[in-house]
Design an enzyme around this catalytic site. Structure first.
Site, PDB file in Angstrom:
ATOM      1  N   CYS A 364      -1.627  -6.651  10.156  1.00  0.00           N
ATOM      2  CA  CYS A 364      -2.829  -5.872   9.831  1.00  0.00           C
ATOM      3  C   CYS A 364      -2.972  -4.669  10.769  1.00  0.00           C
ATOM      4  O   CYS A 364      -2.280  -3.679  10.608  1.00  0.00           O
ATOM      5  CB  CYS A 364      -4.063  -6.770   9.844  1.00  0.00           C
ATOM      6  SG  CYS A 364      -5.488  -6.034   9.020  1.00  0.00           S
ATOM      7  N   HIS A 500      -2.371 -10.829   6.052  1.00  0.00           N
ATOM      8  CA  HIS A 500      -2.434 -11.826   7.134  1.00  0.00           C
ATOM      9  C   HIS A 500      -1.664 -13.072   6.681  1.00  0.00           C
ATOM     10  O   HIS A 500      -2.276 -14.043   6.222  1.00  0.00           O
ATOM     11  CB  HIS A 500      -3.881 -12.198   7.440  1.00  0.00           C
ATOM     12  CG  HIS A 500      -4.658 -11.148   8.149  1.00  0.00           C
ATOM     13  ND1 HIS A 500      -4.790 -11.113   9.514  1.00  0.00           N
ATOM     14  CD2 HIS A 500      -5.346 -10.092   7.680  1.00  0.00           C
ATOM     15  CE1 HIS A 500      -5.540 -10.075   9.865  1.00  0.00           C
ATOM     16  NE2 HIS A 500      -5.893  -9.438   8.765  1.00  0.00           N
ATOM     17  N   GLU A 502      -0.482 -15.413   8.260  1.00  0.00           N
ATOM     18  CA  GLU A 502      -0.802 -16.620   9.041  1.00  0.00           C
ATOM     19  C   GLU A 502      -1.810 -17.512   8.345  1.00  0.00           C
ATOM     20  O   GLU A 502      -1.889 -18.717   8.617  1.00  0.00           O
ATOM     21  CB  GLU A 502      -1.307 -16.244  10.441  1.00  0.00           C
ATOM     22  CG  GLU A 502      -2.680 -15.589  10.496  1.00  0.00           C
ATOM     23  CD  GLU A 502      -2.633 -14.076  10.383  1.00  0.00           C
ATOM     24  OE1 GLU A 502      -3.616 -13.424  10.783  1.00  0.00           O
ATOM     25  OE2 GLU A 502      -1.610 -13.546   9.897  1.00  0.00           O
TER      26      GLU A 502
END
Length: 584
Positions: A364, A500, A502
């Site tokens: 990001c 993102h 994750e």
């Protein structure tokens, strides 16, 4: 009273976790998704703000037929209706209605904030019946120089019973490695009106991934089977086989952790490192990837401001420690964030990783800063910047140097829920098919889906110039207008992602970019091995119905918002049915 976690600082509340439908929620929902391998929606997160907003809107519409609107019954009924409605929504790949719904009532017994929710649960146990409602009470058992104290547990259970709730299980949290003593268990049993088999000890273990096995060993499954009559639930042979395979893989995962000797060191260069929960999903994604490559993970937490030249004068010790961590790491990770503070330090770390051929992953803001750093140091435009850093009226820069710009469709006045949020597709460039490691990590897929949370994007006017100089955007949105993945061809691993990734990592299915990054930070042979494994075995963690084109996603979201303010990753028609049923 917040509607959601979107406007809260990471240092205030930990990480802001994003769901497929764009819900910005508490980091706990990330733990639930990762552990249970489920996909939740914003409606799985209930806040006081959401409930009060719903009740007040009903009052304004006259739905209470002129009655006095009160905490009891209107707010408490609102909470119960919400739980009952959401508990029926499918959350896994079976697409079936769940058999069990776990409700976390956060806070502390006796808090003003949780009082309406405690009362709602007291009423809810009668609405659904004794066989369908089991309460687990989590309580701290302090260890005072080896003596385990039960008074806090006795007091909280006494308060809970006074509010009309009787715990079926008491989970005793110990902040030491020693298990709950049998004598302590018997004492809690005696004074808290439960049998010994209803008291569980949850002590510190070497890894959080051992906790499910710890609870399993104490008979929690057998107790809940009996208490909730789960033997009446029809479970197919296929589901039983899937469960056994899952347990086997989980045991192998946790057993293998203890025998790891080789390490992989990662420098996490962030701006919220004072509260490590701000990067909870990032650290979990690194952990899951380290499990896969059989390495013990070592994270060096680097406050990005400490890398900047000004820190050398103000605090030389911190400055040198920060650079020592960056220089000594096997990989450098720059995660997301907001604002200009510490960004110069992030770009210095990015420049070091790029020039010294150190594996790099930018997420990001890290992706955007990698673009700015390239523009400054490769294109030779030292004035290059992001429009995000020019919000201060004292700073006057020429907009023509904004390599990163504000997205035109984003609100400039409202902060909550106005970013580009949720699961969005990325299309890989066909020209990168042969060499792109990121694409190979996603099993060579032409299109992938990851969750986004941002207000800024790469300036389209700069894209051609950046690409001609060697900064290749291998992944874009479906229209090819928005840059979403960058990769350097002549680098061991230099990747930036606007999304993102994750947020979608799983212990047994790590996020592909993180897996590639950790493998590259380990050694080349491991990286090549994981590329081959991913090409043959990777499957996205998202339900099939969630992986749709962005145009369809936008239409569904708009339609869903017309129905009781709902947005989700299921079809609008399903939302209408659920709402009608609950209203009836």
């Amino acid at each position: 009273m917040n509607i959601d976690a979107g406007t809260m600082r990471p240092t205030e509340h930990g990480e802001v976790y994003v769901l497929n439908d764009g819900g910005e929620v508490d980091l706990d929902l990330g733990n639930y998704e990762r552990y249970l391998d489920v996909t939740l929606s914003r409606d799985n997160n209930i806040t006081t703000g959401k409930i009060y907003k719903e009740v007040i809107e009903k009052e304004r519409k006259g739905e209470y037929l002129g009655k006095t609107v009160q905490i009891v019954p209107h707010v408490t009924n609102g909470i119960q209706d919400w739980i009952e409605r959401v508990s029926k929504i499918p959350v896994d790949d079976t697409d079936e209605e769940p058999d069990v719904c776990i409700v976390e009532l956060g806070g502390t017994v006796g808090d003003i904030e949780s009082a309406p929710f405690v009362e709602a649960m007291r009423q809810f146990q009668f609405r659904v019946g004794y066989e369908n409602f089991a309460l687990i009470h989590v309580s701290l058992v302090p260890d005072m120089h080896g003596e385990q104290k039960t008074k806090p547990t006795q007091t909280t259970v006494h308060s809970l019973r006074g509010l009309g709730l009787l715990p079926d299980l008491i989970a005793c949290r110990l902040l030491v490695p020693q298990p709950l003593n049998p004598a302590t268990k018997d004492k809690i049993s005696m004074f808290c009106h439960v049998s010994s088999e209803q008291v569980f000890g949850v002590h510190d273990v070497s890894s959080v991934y051992h906790v499910p096995l710890l609870l399993h060993s104490q008979g929690i499954i057998q107790y809940l089977k009996k208490r909730l009559h789960l033997d009446k639930v029809n479970i197919t042979e296929a589901m039983l086989a899937k469960g056994k395979i899952l347990e086997k893989r989980w045991r192998e995962l946790t057993a293998g952790q203890e025998r790891l000797f080789d390490t992989v060191s990662i420098a996490l260069v962030g701006k919220y490192t004072d509260l490590k929960d701000s990067y909870m999903s990032v650290t979990k994604a690194l952990e899951h990837s380290a499990f896969r490559v059989h390495r013990k993970l070592i994270i060096h937490w680097v406050e990005s401001s400490d890398l900047e030249p000004g820190a050398q004068e103000k605090n030389p010790a911190k400055y040198h420690d920060a650079w020592r961590a960056v220089v000594g790491a096997g990989g450098i990770l720059v995660p997301g964030g907001f604002g200009s503070r510490g960004t110069e330090g992030m770009m210095l770390a990015t420049k070091y990783a790029r020039e010294q051929k150190i594996p790099f992953l930018g997420i990001c803001l890290g992706f955007q800063l990698a673009v700015v750093e390239w523009a400054r140091n490769v294109l030779g435009v030292p004035e290059a910047t992001s429009a995000e850093f020019n919000t201060d009226p004292k700073i006057k820069t020429d907009p023509k140097y904004d390599v990163i710009i504000f997205m035109p469709e984003i609100s400039r006045t409202h902060m909550g829920g106005t970013m580009r949020l949720g699961l969005r597709p990325t299309v890989f460039e066909s020209s990168a098919e042969q060499w792109s490691n990121v694409r190979k990590l996603y099993a060579g897929a032409e299109k992938i889906w990851e969750r986004h949370r941002h207000r800024y994007e790469v300036n389209p006017e700069w894209v051609e110039r950046l690409q001609q100089s060697g900064l290749l955007f291998v992944g874009k949105d479906e229209k090819g207008e928005r840059m979403q993945v960058l990769e350097l061809q002549d680098h061991p691993f230099f990747v930036g992602m606007q999304a993102h990734p994750e947020f979608c990592t799983r212990p047994l299915n790590p996020s592909p970019p993180f897996l590639g990054f950790v493998a590259a930070a380990s050694e080349r042979a491991i990286f090549d091995e994981q590329i081959e494994f991913q090409i043959a075995n990777f499957k996205p963690p998202h339900p099939d119905h969630a992986m749709v084109d962005e145009a369809i996603l936008r239409n569904e979201t708009t339609g869903a918002q017309l129905v009781n303010g709902l947005t989700g990753d299921t079809h609008v028609e399903e939302h209408v049915i659920q709402v009608v049923n609950s209203d009836l």
